[in-house]
Write an enzyme that holds these catalytic residues in place. Structure first.
Site, PDB file in Angstrom:
ATOM      1  N   ASP A 123      -1.866  38.963  20.896  1.00  0.00           N
ATOM      2  CA  ASP A 123      -1.035  38.012  20.167  1.00  0.00           C
ATOM      3  C   ASP A 123      -1.336  36.587  20.607  1.00  0.00           C
ATOM      4  O   ASP A 123      -0.947  36.174  21.704  1.00  0.00           O
ATOM      5  CB  ASP A 123       0.435  38.360  20.419  1.00  0.00           C
ATOM      6  CG  ASP A 123       1.399  37.445  19.695  1.00  0.00           C
ATOM      7  OD1 ASP A 123       0.968  36.732  18.768  1.00  0.00           O
ATOM      8  OD2 ASP A 123       2.593  37.445  20.050  1.00  0.00           O
ATOM      9  N   ASP A 302      -2.089  32.546  14.466  1.00  0.00           N
ATOM     10  CA  ASP A 302      -1.311  33.584  15.146  1.00  0.00           C
ATOM     11  C   ASP A 302      -1.772  34.985  14.748  1.00  0.00           C
ATOM     12  O   ASP A 302      -1.444  35.488  13.671  1.00  0.00           O
ATOM     13  CB  ASP A 302       0.170  33.394  14.792  1.00  0.00           C
ATOM     14  CG  ASP A 302       1.086  34.354  15.523  1.00  0.00           C
ATOM     15  OD1 ASP A 302       0.592  35.206  16.291  1.00  0.00           O
ATOM     16  OD2 ASP A 302       2.311  34.262  15.321  1.00  0.00           O
TER      17      ASP A 302
END
Length: 415
Positions: A123, A302
């Site tokens: 992430d 992201d």
């Protein structure tokens, strides 16, 4: 020292195996991939949770930035914290955090001495590593447990952590130092969390990986500690402070310590990081069917978010360029739009002065219902903030590099 390590990643359950290739300091680990968020017919509950989860994650990161730096993050000025967290916050009832039908990019790491293998979601929109710990009696069944008492290299930091995610889901636990290895690269005295509680959204039924590994900057770390990749570079496990992602239906990879030239063609278009916290860069413009729809906006790159989520004003401008599109907040979920399935638009994002197209099959999340002529768009509006979160709907179209040395994100065309 290894110069470059390449790890193949999967969506949802990864098949872990020993490296099958070692060439020029690069280790390739093959993994499998399951289905993506897009489907023939969408699931409204999954789509609604995808947005809520992202908002809660950013509430965490922005709060951590202020705690770590003593300053408010520039993006926090337009962030609607009361609407996100609510007065009663985590005591509210909620739907569990969904796994978004296979949108978790994950791979294998090992932790401790002797080493034990775990799967983690990768992430770039957060910065901490956590795993379920031995004291976790709630929703940790089905996950591999990290037990610091069984590792000769673990050290108790005597700090707790508490992270909030979508719909009120939380991860709580204790912080430790220990040895973490990924693709043969070892970070010693790495800070990580041993969870004492997973809420339902992190149970194995909804969250297949054991834990999560964040790849953002230290300033958004809830632990206020160097993330794993920064530790690897500081300890000279990689020669360059660069990592890169290819996220696609096949041959998905994370490269540590550089870029893999076999995954892209042409040169990179670079966008400077505007605030060191997230991988935050200017999104120069957005075009629809060759016509300008949105000007320059702040964006965050992201890998941990499935969708593209933008502020309500500019998302409305984008869909205004798509003939037959209309808001679907009541039928699908807040911020979603539909468009005629027969005419999926050509949408492009420009970074570093270069335009990159979103494949129609990625922009189109699926039909509203079986036999419907309306499909759901992969760009969603949020009234909670005024920046853009650029997730996998876009990232699966490009090769991206993340350069901590020059504080920039590079975008290149996939081969």
């Amino acid at each position: 020292m290894l110069t470059i390590a390449v790890v193949f990643f999967a969506v949802q359950m990864a098949v872990l195996s020993t490296p099958v290739a070692q060439e020029h300091g690069r280790i390739d680990i093959p993994l499998t991939r399951r289905s993506a968020l897009a489907a023939d017919v969408i699931d409204p509950a999954v789509l609604q949770n995808a947005v809520t989860s992202a908002i809660y994650k950013y509430a965490n990161g922005l709060a951590a930035y202020k705690s770590n730096t003593g300053q408010e993050h520039p993006l926090a000025k337009g962030f609607d914290f009361p609407a996100v967290l609510g007065i009663s916050g985590r005591s509210q009832g909620s739907e569990p955090l969904q796994d978004d039908d296979g949108t978790l990019w994950q791979g294998a790491i090992s932790v401790g001495t002797p080493a034990k293998t775990y799967t983690v979601q990768l992430d770039t929109g957060s910065s901490d590593l956590f795993l379920p710990g031995p004291k976790c009696q709630t929703n940790c069944g089905g996950h591999n447990i990290y037990d610091p008492s069984l590792s000769s290299t673990s050290v108790d930091r005597h700090h707790n952590f508490d992270l909030a995610y979508g719909g009120g889901d939380t991860v709580e636990g204790e912080q430790y130092f220990d040895t973490v290895t990924i693709a043969g690269l070892t970070a010693t005295s790495q800070t990580l969390g041993a969870a004492t509680q997973y809420s339902e959204g992190f149970s194995a039924a909804y969250f297949p990986p054991d834990g999560l590994l964040g790849m953002g900057y230290q300033s958004i770390s809830d632990y206020n500690a160097p993330p794993v990749f920064q530790t690897l570079f500081a300890q000279k496990q990689v020669s360059e402070p660069i990592f890169a992602f290819k996220l696609s239906t096949s041959d998905s990879t994370l490269t540590l310590g550089g870029v893999d030239s076999s995954k892209y063609t042409g040169s990179f278009a670079y966008a400077p990081v505007t605030t060191q916290g997230y991988w935050q860069v200017n999104l120069d413009s957005i075009s629809v069917n060759g016509k300008s729809a949105v000007g320059t906006v702040q964006s965050i790159i992201d890998t941990g978010t499935t969708l593209i989520i933008g502020d309500a004003k500019h998302v409305q401008q984008l869909y205004a360029q798509i003939q037959g599109s209309k808001p679907a907040s009541k039928s699908i979920g807040q911020g979603y739009y539909t468009f005629p399935c027969s005419s999926t638009p050509n949408v492009s994002f420009t970074f570093g002065g270069k335009a990159f197209n979103i494949a129609p099959n990625l922009f189109n999340l699926g039909r509203v219902s079986k036999g419907s002529s309306l499909c759901v768009g992969g760009v969603v509006a949020s009234s909670s903030f005024d920046f853009w979160i650029v997730g996998d709907v876009f990232l699966q179209n490009v090769y991206t590099s993340y350069d901590l040395g020059q504080n920039r994100v590079g975008f290149a065309t996939l081969k």
